[in-house]
Design a protein around this motif. Structure first.
Motif, PDB file in Angstrom:
ATOM      1  N   ALA A 284       0.857  -1.037  -0.058  1.00  0.00           N
ATOM      2  CA  ALA A 284      -0.015   0.262  -0.006  1.00  0.00           C
ATOM      3  C   ALA A 284       0.890   1.253  -0.024  1.00  0.00           C
ATOM      4  CB  ALA A 284      -0.759   0.089   1.142  1.00  0.00           C
ATOM      5  N   VAL A 285       2.180   1.006   0.660  1.00  0.00           N
ATOM      6  CA  VAL A 285       2.922   2.435   0.712  1.00  0.00           C
ATOM      7  C   VAL A 285       3.548   2.585  -0.672  1.00  0.00           C
ATOM      8  CG1 VAL A 285       5.158   3.244   1.557  1.00  0.00           C
ATOM      9  CG2 VAL A 285       3.618   2.242   3.089  1.00  0.00           C
ATOM     10  N   GLU A 286       3.890   1.506  -1.227  1.00  0.00           N
ATOM     11  CA  GLU A 286       4.478   1.480  -2.780  1.00  0.00           C
ATOM     12  C   GLU A 286       3.471   2.250  -3.664  1.00  0.00           C
ATOM     13  OE1 GLU A 286       5.849  -2.457  -3.347  1.00  0.00           O
ATOM     14  OE2 GLU A 286       7.783  -1.842  -2.319  1.00  0.00           O
ATOM     15  N   GLY A 287       1.973   1.811  -3.450  1.00  0.00           N
ATOM     16  CA  GLY A 287       0.935   2.274  -4.538  1.00  0.00           C
ATOM     17  C   GLY A 287       0.635   3.781  -4.066  1.00  0.00           C
ATOM     18  N   THR A 288       1.020   4.118  -2.856  1.00  0.00           N
ATOM     19  CA  THR A 288       0.606   5.571  -2.582  1.00  0.00           C
ATOM     20  C   THR A 288       1.847   6.495  -2.821  1.00  0.00           C
ATOM     21  OG1 THR A 288      -0.502   4.788  -0.530  1.00  0.00           O
ATOM     22  CG2 THR A 288       0.013   7.137  -0.695  1.00  0.00           C
ATOM     23  N   PHE A 289       2.955   6.226  -2.985  1.00  0.00           N
ATOM     24  CA  PHE A 289       4.103   6.903  -3.084  1.00  0.00           C
ATOM     25  C   PHE A 289       4.983   6.533  -4.177  1.00  0.00           C
ATOM     26  CE2 PHE A 289       3.375   7.431   1.575  1.00  0.00           C
ATOM     27  CZ  PHE A 289       3.359   8.631   1.688  1.00  0.00           C
ATOM     28  N   GLY A 290       4.579   5.616  -5.154  1.00  0.00           N
ATOM     29  CA  GLY A 290       5.185   4.997  -6.353  1.00  0.00           C
ATOM     30  C   GLY A 290       4.981   6.034  -7.574  1.00  0.00           C
ATOM     31  N   PRO A 291       5.538   5.824  -8.575  1.00  0.00           N
ATOM     32  CA  PRO A 291       5.494   6.391  -9.796  1.00  0.00           C
ATOM     33  C   PRO A 291       4.309   6.166 -10.687  1.00  0.00           C
ATOM     34  CG  PRO A 291       7.195   4.921 -10.128  1.00  0.00           C
ATOM     35  CD  PRO A 291       6.746   4.548  -8.655  1.00  0.00           C
ATOM     36  N   ARG A 292       3.586   5.226 -10.430  1.00  0.00           N
ATOM     37  CA  ARG A 292       2.441   4.922 -11.205  1.00  0.00           C
ATOM     38  C   ARG A 292       1.008   5.195 -10.390  1.00  0.00           C
ATOM     39  NH1 ARG A 292       5.547  -0.076 -11.820  1.00  0.00           N
ATOM     40  NH2 ARG A 292       6.680  -0.081 -13.845  1.00  0.00           N
ATOM     41  N   GLY A 293       0.133   5.327 -11.339  1.00  0.00           N
ATOM     42  CA  GLY A 293      -1.280   5.627 -10.594  1.00  0.00           C
ATOM     43  C   GLY A 293      -1.518   7.122 -10.518  1.00  0.00           C
ATOM     44  N   GLY A 294      -3.092   7.308 -10.653  1.00  0.00           N
ATOM     45  CA  GLY A 294      -3.578   8.556 -10.507  1.00  0.00           C
ATOM     46  C   GLY A 294      -3.893   8.790  -8.840  1.00  0.00           C
ATOM     47  N   ASN A 295      -4.483  10.039  -8.854  1.00  0.00           N
ATOM     48  CA  ASN A 295      -4.912  10.336  -7.366  1.00  0.00           C
ATOM     49  C   ASN A 295      -5.806   9.464  -6.861  1.00  0.00           C
ATOM     50  OD1 ASN A 295      -3.226  12.691  -7.552  1.00  0.00           O
ATOM     51  ND2 ASN A 295      -4.861  14.184  -8.155  1.00  0.00           N
ATOM     52  N   ALA A 296      -7.003   9.025  -7.556  1.00  0.00           N
ATOM     53  CA  ALA A 296      -7.789   8.222  -6.941  1.00  0.00           C
ATOM     54  C   ALA A 296      -7.011   6.707  -6.379  1.00  0.00           C
ATOM     55  CB  ALA A 296      -9.026   7.853  -7.978  1.00  0.00           C
ATOM     56  N   ALA A 297      -6.214   6.268  -7.410  1.00  0.00           N
ATOM     57  CA  ALA A 297      -5.471   5.028  -6.984  1.00  0.00           C
ATOM     58  C   ALA A 297      -4.568   5.108  -5.537  1.00  0.00           C
ATOM     59  CB  ALA A 297      -4.667   4.467  -8.180  1.00  0.00           C
ATOM     60  N   ARG A 298      -4.023   6.628  -5.613  1.00  0.00           N
ATOM     61  CA  ARG A 298      -3.193   6.836  -4.449  1.00  0.00           C
ATOM     62  C   ARG A 298      -3.946   7.012  -3.107  1.00  0.00           C
ATOM     63  NH1 ARG A 298       1.873   8.354  -6.350  1.00  0.00           N
ATOM     64  NH2 ARG A 298       2.096   8.683  -8.676  1.00  0.00           N
ATOM     65  N   LEU A 299      -5.338   7.504  -3.225  1.00  0.00           N
ATOM     66  CA  LEU A 299      -5.992   7.541  -2.315  1.00  0.00           C
ATOM     67  C   LEU A 299      -6.468   6.096  -1.757  1.00  0.00           C
ATOM     68  CD1 LEU A 299      -7.292   9.403  -0.096  1.00  0.00           C
ATOM     69  CD2 LEU A 299      -9.139   9.656  -1.850  1.00  0.00           C
ATOM     70  N   ARG A 300      -7.002   5.463  -2.600  1.00  0.00           N
ATOM     71  CA  ARG A 300      -7.018   4.092  -2.206  1.00  0.00           C
ATOM     72  C   ARG A 300      -5.998   3.328  -1.339  1.00  0.00           C
ATOM     73  NH1 ARG A 300      -9.581   4.014  -7.208  1.00  0.00           N
ATOM     74  NH2 ARG A 300      -7.745   2.980  -8.228  1.00  0.00           N
ATOM     75  N   SER A 301      -4.874   3.623  -1.887  1.00  0.00           N
ATOM     76  CA  SER A 301      -3.612   2.974  -1.177  1.00  0.00           C
ATOM     77  C   SER A 301      -3.429   3.584   0.021  1.00  0.00           C
ATOM     78  CB  SER A 301      -2.566   3.310  -2.168  1.00  0.00           C
ATOM     79  OG  SER A 301      -2.615   2.268  -3.553  1.00  0.00           O
ATOM     80  N   ALA A 302      -3.737   4.826   0.108  1.00  0.00           N
ATOM     81  CA  ALA A 302      -3.380   5.570   1.440  1.00  0.00           C
ATOM     82  C   ALA A 302      -4.554   5.120   2.425  1.00  0.00           C
ATOM     83  CB  ALA A 302      -3.290   7.186   1.318  1.00  0.00           C
ATOM     84  N   ASP A 303      -5.586   4.809   1.904  1.00  0.00           N
ATOM     85  CA  ASP A 303      -6.667   4.297   2.886  1.00  0.00           C
ATOM     86  C   ASP A 303      -6.326   3.170   3.159  1.00  0.00           C
ATOM     87  OD1 ASP A 303      -8.552   6.416   3.060  1.00  0.00           O
ATOM     88  OD2 ASP A 303      -9.527   5.957   0.982  1.00  0.00           O
TER      89      ASP A 303
END
Length: 457
Positions: A284-303
């Motif tokens: 989930a950390v990698e999904g939030t701060f990694g180079p791929r994905g948009g804002n919605a995906a980052r928010l899901r990972s942060a949640d």
């Protein structure tokens, strides 16, 4: 391995619009005369303090750093270099790298007692640091800003062996040749950060632990340069009691005596021993701060980060980081909820000794939101609180960002002369933290857009 996400720098863009063509403010006193940016600033000696944890906790951390990989795989045998350790820079070496490496070698010798020096011309080095363009590295390891590999001495050799057993750290019983691969086309600060973390891991512990607040051995990237805690870990790694090929149980029995000798201040009652974070939270950390994905995906990972942290019952830096991640991800879409999450992150970090730099990152996010919301007095207060912390931590990108936010806030209060003077003082730090003139001016334009939004609001 140092992750490619640079939280102090890139986090701010979550709450900013794209640079606008409408921003016409001049960012140097030269205005349109064509005079470039001022000379790059640099840092002096590093002021470090020892760890605030008990020796029992440090021993637990040491074993997790030494006998686990970041992937979660066990490392069955302890390994280190024997005798003098030599370092060589090769490839497309950035102009600032030799001086940064020289400064770091002096620290290794003075603070950790390690026999480190530059290799002589033509000599085969213990540690070869090869610089490659970031795009070239990303084709092979997309998530890594820089990384360390055993038993190879060049990029070509690594590419030929990267899927084979030769580069498997878990088979090591002694270190003889190690390679570090770092980007050649990044800011001076990122070059320095890679040299700090990867050279330390080439010589010492291989794992990173998100629970550590006072260490570069942590993929949250909050700490930029080696800390007093890191130097203690290296002194332990090269203690005479340990030897190549030891297993975890054999090393563990020597740690109490080693720590009593090296860190007498840690002979205090132990706290709670913390376990390594589960792979689901790290993903989930990698999904939030990694180079791929948009804002919605980052928010899901942060949640997901926050849900796992709360389910684990954490009250340490990992909970603070989870709240920070959620606040950062929501800054552009829901500033009110972002402030609530960031406030919780600050509450957690304030309860942890030595977490001042983490609090400074939170303050930077809060200052940016306040500036965009038309609250320049609040933006100034957040910046003033954390500018000294960023300077002590040698984080020029964080320092310059806080100073630029304060300058925009001063201008919005009508204090134009103060704003202009502060903006000029910032430019030398910005050159070190962000690199090229294009990057510096781009960051300034982003922050100017925030100030324009707040001024209109």
């Amino acid at each position: 391995m140092r992750l490619i996400s640079m939280i102090a720098v890139l986090g701010l863009t979550a709450c900013m619009p794209a640079p606008s063509a409408q921003v016409s403010k001049s960012y140097t006193e030269a205005g349109t005369t064509g005079v470039g940016l001022p000379a790059m600033q640099g840092f002096g000696s590093v002021a470090t303090t020892g760890p605030a944890r008990s020796n029992a906790e440090i021993a637990h951390d040491f074993l997790d750093l030494e006998f686990r990989m970041e992937s979660g795989r066990a490392i069955p045998n302890f390994s280190r270099f024997e005798g003098p350790i030599t370092v060589k820079l090769t490839g497309d070496v950035p102009p600032t790298a030799p001086a940064e490496m020289s400064r770091l070698i002096k620290r290794f010798r003075a603070e950790a007692g390690l026999p480190v020096s530059f290799a002589k011309p033509g000599e085969s080095a213990s540690i070869t640091i090869e610089f490659q363009p970031r795009a070239q590295m990303a084709k092979v390891v997309p998530m890594a800003a820089c990384f360390v590999v055993p038993r190879v001495q060049s990029w070509a050799e690594y590419k030929a062996e990267r899927n084979g057993p030769k580069v498997d750290w878990t088979t090591m019983t002694k270190r003889e040749h190690v390679a570090i691969f770092a980007p050649s086309d990044v800011s001076p600060q990122e070059v320095r950060d890679c040299l700090n973390e990867e050279t330390a891991q080439a010589m010492g512990p291989l794992n990173d632990l998100y629970r550590l607040t006072d260490s570069v051995f942590n993929d949250d990237n909050f700490n930029s340069v080696l800390t007093g805690s890191d130097m203690l870990m290296l002194r332990l790694h090269y203690a005479p009691e340990l030897r190549n090929g030891m297993n975890e149980a054999e090393a563990a029995k020597y740690l109490p005596g080693m720590l009593a000798r090296m860190n007498p201040a840690g002979n205090i009652a132990s706290g709670t021993f913390k376990q390594i974070a589960p792979r689901s939270w790290i993903a989930a950390v990698e999904g939030t701060f990694g180079p791929r994905g948009g804002n919605a995906a980052r928010l899901r990972s942060a949640d997901m980060m926050l849900q796992i942290a709360m389910a684990q019952g954490w009250h340490d830096a990992r909970l603070g980081f989870s709240y920070y991640a959620k606040g950062r991800a929501m800054a552009s879409s829901d500033p009110t909820q972002a402030v609530a999450a960031l406030t919780e992150a600050a509450r957690v970090y304030r309860s942890i000794p030595g977490a001042q730099v983490q609090l400074a990152h939170v303050d930077m996010q809060l200052a940016a939101i306040a500036l965009a919301a038309g609250q320049p007095d609040q933006a100034i207060a957040f910046a003033d609180r954390s500018i000294p912390v960023a300077k002590r931590a040698e984080n020029a990108s964080l320092l310059a960002t806080l100073m630029l936010i304060k300058a925009e806030a001063l201008e919005n209060e009508g204090r134009v002369t103060e704003a202009r003077a502060l903006r000029l003082d910032t430019l030398g730090w910005a050159r070190y933290g962000f690199g090229s003139e294009r990057q510096v001016r781009g960051r300034m334009a982003e922050i100017a857009n925030l100030g324009a939004r707040g001024h209109r609001g």
